[in-house]
Design a protein around this motif. Structure first.
Motif, PDB file in Angstrom:
ATOM      1  N   PRO A 118       0.830  -1.215   0.000  1.00  0.00           N
ATOM      2  CA  PRO A 118       0.000   0.000   0.000  1.00  0.00           C
ATOM      3  C   PRO A 118       0.862   1.262   0.000  1.00  0.00           C
ATOM      4  O   PRO A 118       2.012   1.241   0.450  1.00  0.00           O
ATOM      5  CB  PRO A 118      -0.791  -0.118   1.308  1.00  0.00           C
ATOM      6  CG  PRO A 118      -0.017  -1.071   2.158  1.00  0.00           C
ATOM      7  CD  PRO A 118       0.719  -1.976   1.238  1.00  0.00           C
ATOM      8  N   TYR A 119       0.288   2.312  -0.521  1.00  0.00           N
ATOM      9  CA  TYR A 119       0.969   3.621  -0.541  1.00  0.00           C
ATOM     10  C   TYR A 119       0.868   4.204   0.865  1.00  0.00           C
ATOM     11  O   TYR A 119      -0.232   4.439   1.375  1.00  0.00           O
ATOM     12  CB  TYR A 119       0.265   4.522  -1.561  1.00  0.00           C
ATOM     13  CG  TYR A 119       0.928   5.870  -1.733  1.00  0.00           C
ATOM     14  CD1 TYR A 119       2.075   5.995  -2.510  1.00  0.00           C
ATOM     15  CD2 TYR A 119       0.407   7.010  -1.116  1.00  0.00           C
ATOM     16  CE1 TYR A 119       2.684   7.233  -2.693  1.00  0.00           C
ATOM     17  CE2 TYR A 119       1.012   8.252  -1.294  1.00  0.00           C
ATOM     18  CZ  TYR A 119       2.156   8.356  -2.086  1.00  0.00           C
ATOM     19  OH  TYR A 119       2.762   9.571  -2.261  1.00  0.00           O
ATOM     20  N   LEU A 120       2.002   4.388   1.510  1.00  0.00           N
ATOM     21  CA  LEU A 120       1.988   4.810   2.907  1.00  0.00           C
ATOM     22  C   LEU A 120       2.303   6.296   3.067  1.00  0.00           C
ATOM     23  O   LEU A 120       3.307   6.780   2.563  1.00  0.00           O
ATOM     24  CB  LEU A 120       3.017   3.997   3.712  1.00  0.00           C
ATOM     25  CG  LEU A 120       2.799   2.480   3.750  1.00  0.00           C
ATOM     26  CD1 LEU A 120       3.961   1.798   4.437  1.00  0.00           C
ATOM     27  CD2 LEU A 120       1.484   2.128   4.441  1.00  0.00           C
ATOM     28  N   THR A 121       1.430   6.995   3.768  1.00  0.00           N
ATOM     29  CA  THR A 121       1.692   8.406   4.052  1.00  0.00           C
ATOM     30  C   THR A 121       1.851   8.588   5.554  1.00  0.00           C
ATOM     31  O   THR A 121       1.108   7.999   6.345  1.00  0.00           O
ATOM     32  CB  THR A 121       0.550   9.312   3.550  1.00  0.00           C
ATOM     33  OG1 THR A 121      -0.677   8.871   4.138  1.00  0.00           O
ATOM     34  CG2 THR A 121       0.431   9.275   2.044  1.00  0.00           C
ATOM     35  N   VAL A 156       3.406   9.569  12.253  1.00  0.00           N
ATOM     36  CA  VAL A 156       2.471   8.436  12.337  1.00  0.00           C
ATOM     37  C   VAL A 156       2.046   7.999  10.944  1.00  0.00           C
ATOM     38  O   VAL A 156       1.706   8.822  10.099  1.00  0.00           O
ATOM     39  CB  VAL A 156       1.191   8.822  13.130  1.00  0.00           C
ATOM     40  CG1 VAL A 156       0.215   7.647  13.201  1.00  0.00           C
ATOM     41  CG2 VAL A 156       1.524   9.297  14.540  1.00  0.00           C
ATOM     42  N   ILE A 157       2.075   6.688  10.713  1.00  0.00           N
ATOM     43  CA  ILE A 157       1.491   6.094   9.504  1.00  0.00           C
ATOM     44  C   ILE A 157       0.299   5.266   9.971  1.00  0.00           C
ATOM     45  O   ILE A 157       0.462   4.363  10.796  1.00  0.00           O
ATOM     46  CB  ILE A 157       2.493   5.172   8.772  1.00  0.00           C
ATOM     47  CG1 ILE A 157       3.767   5.939   8.376  1.00  0.00           C
ATOM     48  CG2 ILE A 157       1.839   4.536   7.539  1.00  0.00           C
ATOM     49  CD1 ILE A 157       4.872   5.054   7.798  1.00  0.00           C
ATOM     50  N   LEU A 158      -0.884   5.589   9.466  1.00  0.00           N
ATOM     51  CA  LEU A 158      -2.080   4.841   9.865  1.00  0.00           C
ATOM     52  C   LEU A 158      -2.415   3.781   8.814  1.00  0.00           C
ATOM     53  O   LEU A 158      -2.145   3.966   7.631  1.00  0.00           O
ATOM     54  CB  LEU A 158      -3.269   5.795  10.019  1.00  0.00           C
ATOM     55  CG  LEU A 158      -3.209   6.771  11.197  1.00  0.00           C
ATOM     56  CD1 LEU A 158      -4.396   7.726  11.140  1.00  0.00           C
ATOM     57  CD2 LEU A 158      -3.184   6.042  12.536  1.00  0.00           C
ATOM     58  N   LYS A 216      -1.455   1.563  19.185  1.00  0.00           N
ATOM     59  CA  LYS A 216      -1.854   0.178  18.956  1.00  0.00           C
ATOM     60  C   LYS A 216      -2.164  -0.081  17.474  1.00  0.00           C
ATOM     61  O   LYS A 216      -1.821  -1.129  16.932  1.00  0.00           O
ATOM     62  CB  LYS A 216      -3.091  -0.139  19.806  1.00  0.00           C
ATOM     63  CG  LYS A 216      -3.052  -1.524  20.403  1.00  0.00           C
ATOM     64  CD  LYS A 216      -3.858  -1.621  21.656  1.00  0.00           C
ATOM     65  CE  LYS A 216      -5.157  -2.370  21.387  1.00  0.00           C
ATOM     66  NZ  LYS A 216      -6.010  -2.341  22.587  1.00  0.00           N
ATOM     67  N   GLN A 217      -2.815   0.900  16.821  1.00  0.00           N
ATOM     68  CA  GLN A 217      -3.312   0.668  15.454  1.00  0.00           C
ATOM     69  C   GLN A 217      -2.346   1.092  14.349  1.00  0.00           C
ATOM     70  O   GLN A 217      -2.447   0.588  13.228  1.00  0.00           O
ATOM     71  CB  GLN A 217      -4.628   1.433  15.255  1.00  0.00           C
ATOM     72  CG  GLN A 217      -5.774   0.898  16.100  1.00  0.00           C
ATOM     73  CD  GLN A 217      -7.062   1.686  15.848  1.00  0.00           C
ATOM     74  OE1 GLN A 217      -7.348   2.102  14.736  1.00  0.00           O
ATOM     75  NE2 GLN A 217      -7.842   1.890  16.895  1.00  0.00           N
ATOM     76  N   ALA A 218      -1.458   2.001  14.626  1.00  0.00           N
ATOM     77  CA  ALA A 218      -0.601   2.562  13.564  1.00  0.00           C
ATOM     78  C   ALA A 218       0.256   1.487  12.894  1.00  0.00           C
ATOM     79  O   ALA A 218       0.684   0.529  13.543  1.00  0.00           O
ATOM     80  CB  ALA A 218       0.295   3.650  14.150  1.00  0.00           C
ATOM     81  N   VAL A 219       0.487   1.680  11.609  1.00  0.00           N
ATOM     82  CA  VAL A 219       1.440   0.837  10.872  1.00  0.00           C
ATOM     83  C   VAL A 219       2.826   1.082  11.479  1.00  0.00           C
ATOM     84  O   VAL A 219       3.620   0.170  11.691  1.00  0.00           O
ATOM     85  CB  VAL A 219       1.440   1.223   9.368  1.00  0.00           C
ATOM     86  CG1 VAL A 219       2.558   0.492   8.621  1.00  0.00           C
ATOM     87  CG2 VAL A 219       0.085   0.929   8.745  1.00  0.00           C
ATOM     88  N   ALA A 220       3.100   2.358  11.767  1.00  0.00           N
ATOM     89  CA  ALA A 220       4.350   2.745  12.430  1.00  0.00           C
ATOM     90  C   ALA A 220       4.138   4.109  13.078  1.00  0.00           C
ATOM     91  O   ALA A 220       3.349   4.921  12.600  1.00  0.00           O
ATOM     92  CB  ALA A 220       5.492   2.826  11.421  1.00  0.00           C
ATOM     93  N   VAL A 259       8.775   1.723   9.473  1.00  0.00           N
ATOM     94  CA  VAL A 259       8.427   1.520   8.066  1.00  0.00           C
ATOM     95  C   VAL A 259       8.588   2.869   7.361  1.00  0.00           C
ATOM     96  O   VAL A 259       8.101   3.879   7.861  1.00  0.00           O
ATOM     97  CB  VAL A 259       6.952   1.060   7.941  1.00  0.00           C
ATOM     98  CG1 VAL A 259       6.574   0.847   6.480  1.00  0.00           C
ATOM     99  CG2 VAL A 259       6.700  -0.193   8.758  1.00  0.00           C
ATOM    100  N   ALA A 260       9.268   2.873   6.225  1.00  0.00           N
ATOM    101  CA  ALA A 260       9.472   4.154   5.521  1.00  0.00           C
ATOM    102  C   ALA A 260       8.221   4.521   4.729  1.00  0.00           C
ATOM    103  O   ALA A 260       7.713   3.711   3.954  1.00  0.00           O
ATOM    104  CB  ALA A 260      10.667   4.057   4.594  1.00  0.00           C
ATOM    105  N   PRO A 261       7.696   5.739   4.916  1.00  0.00           N
ATOM    106  CA  PRO A 261       6.528   6.153   4.142  1.00  0.00           C
ATOM    107  C   PRO A 261       6.913   6.583   2.727  1.00  0.00           C
ATOM    108  O   PRO A 261       8.073   6.896   2.467  1.00  0.00           O
ATOM    109  CB  PRO A 261       6.010   7.361   4.936  1.00  0.00           C
ATOM    110  CG  PRO A 261       7.230   7.927   5.592  1.00  0.00           C
ATOM    111  CD  PRO A 261       8.154   6.770   5.857  1.00  0.00           C
ATOM    112  N   HIS A 262       5.928   6.610   1.827  1.00  0.00           N
ATOM    113  CA  HIS A 262       6.162   7.092   0.459  1.00  0.00           C
ATOM    114  C   HIS A 262       6.079   8.613   0.407  1.00  0.00           C
ATOM    115  O   HIS A 262       6.653   9.255  -0.456  1.00  0.00           O
ATOM    116  CB  HIS A 262       5.130   6.500  -0.508  1.00  0.00           C
ATOM    117  CG  HIS A 262       5.206   5.007  -0.573  1.00  0.00           C
ATOM    118  ND1 HIS A 262       4.390   4.177   0.165  1.00  0.00           N
ATOM    119  CD2 HIS A 262       6.026   4.192  -1.275  1.00  0.00           C
ATOM    120  CE1 HIS A 262       4.699   2.919  -0.081  1.00  0.00           C
ATOM    121  NE2 HIS A 262       5.682   2.895  -0.955  1.00  0.00           N
ATOM    122  N   LYS A 263       5.281   9.166   1.344  1.00  0.00           N
ATOM    123  CA  LYS A 263       5.094  10.615   1.368  1.00  0.00           C
ATOM    124  C   LYS A 263       4.905  11.068   2.811  1.00  0.00           C
ATOM    125  O   LYS A 263       4.358  10.333   3.633  1.00  0.00           O
ATOM    126  CB  LYS A 263       3.863  10.980   0.536  1.00  0.00           C
ATOM    127  CG  LYS A 263       3.460  12.439   0.692  1.00  0.00           C
ATOM    128  CD  LYS A 263       2.960  13.050  -0.584  1.00  0.00           C
ATOM    129  CE  LYS A 263       2.888  14.553  -0.381  1.00  0.00           C
ATOM    130  NZ  LYS A 263       2.486  15.272  -1.536  1.00  0.00           N
TER     131      LYS A 263
END
Length: 196
Positions: free
Chosen positions: A3-6, A26-28, A57-61, A94-98
């Protein structure tokens, strides 16, 4: 396909006379469940604490970072804030895309496409989440300081230059945690008014 992570980024504690400036990134996930999440300034402290636990608890990172009073004095508050934001983004597992950043400036050399959004904390949910984490971390630092120095009332004014805080500074002097380059503190330091 990944998925595209922001990531959303926000800071807390630029204005106070004491303590660190905090930033969170935060990445959700796509399907998050964070009822009532908005700009942390519009939430009660109880609601912020509740949401902070849910976000973690819910965040991707997520990552919370800070720049301390010494770094603030060396760099100035704007550059120290940018440093805290950079640390928060670089600290994500986790590295975000944006990256979306609240405000009108972005840190240099993040190495990720980044955009500043004025009032982003009420427009972009990831920034709202970051604002909650940054604010709760900053408040936790103030409560810890309040326990060490009860006479300053940090639990009430959170380090801002209120009449109560300025009176305590006048009476008890400057703490090691005070920001030495901020005018009221600088003024007392010039008089040699250190906490004893």
């Amino acid at each position: 396909m990944t998925p595209y992570l922001t990531a959303g980024v926000d800071e807390a504690g630029r204005g106070p006379l004491v303590g660190s400036v905090f930033a969170a990134a935060v990445i959700l996930p796509e399907n998050y469940d964070l009822p009532g999440l908005t700009d942390s300034k519009k939430l009660s402290e109880k609601k912020r604490d509740l949401l902070a636990a849910m976000i973690k608890k819910q965040a991707v990172a997520w990552c919370i970072a800070a720049a301390d009073p010494q770094e603030i004095a060396e760099l100035n508050i704007l550059h120290a804030t940018m440093l805290a934001m950079t640390r928060a983004v670089q600290g994500l597992a986790v590295a975000p895309h944006k990256v979306w950043i609240d405000g009108n400036r972005v840190p240099k050399d993040l190495g990720i496409p980044t955009e500043a959004v004025v009032k982003g904390d009420s427009k972009i949910i990831e920034i709202s989440a970051a604002s909650v984490l940054a604010k709760t971390a900053r408040d936790a630092e103030m409560y810890a300081l309040a326990e060490r120095y009860p006479q300053y009332g940090f639990e009430k004014h959170k380090g801002y230059g209120t009449a109560q805080h300025l009176a305590a500074l006048q009476q008890y002097g400057v703490l090691p945690e005070h920001r030495r380059d901020f005018a009221p503190v600088k003024h007392l330091l010039a008089q040699g008014r250190l906490f004893e």
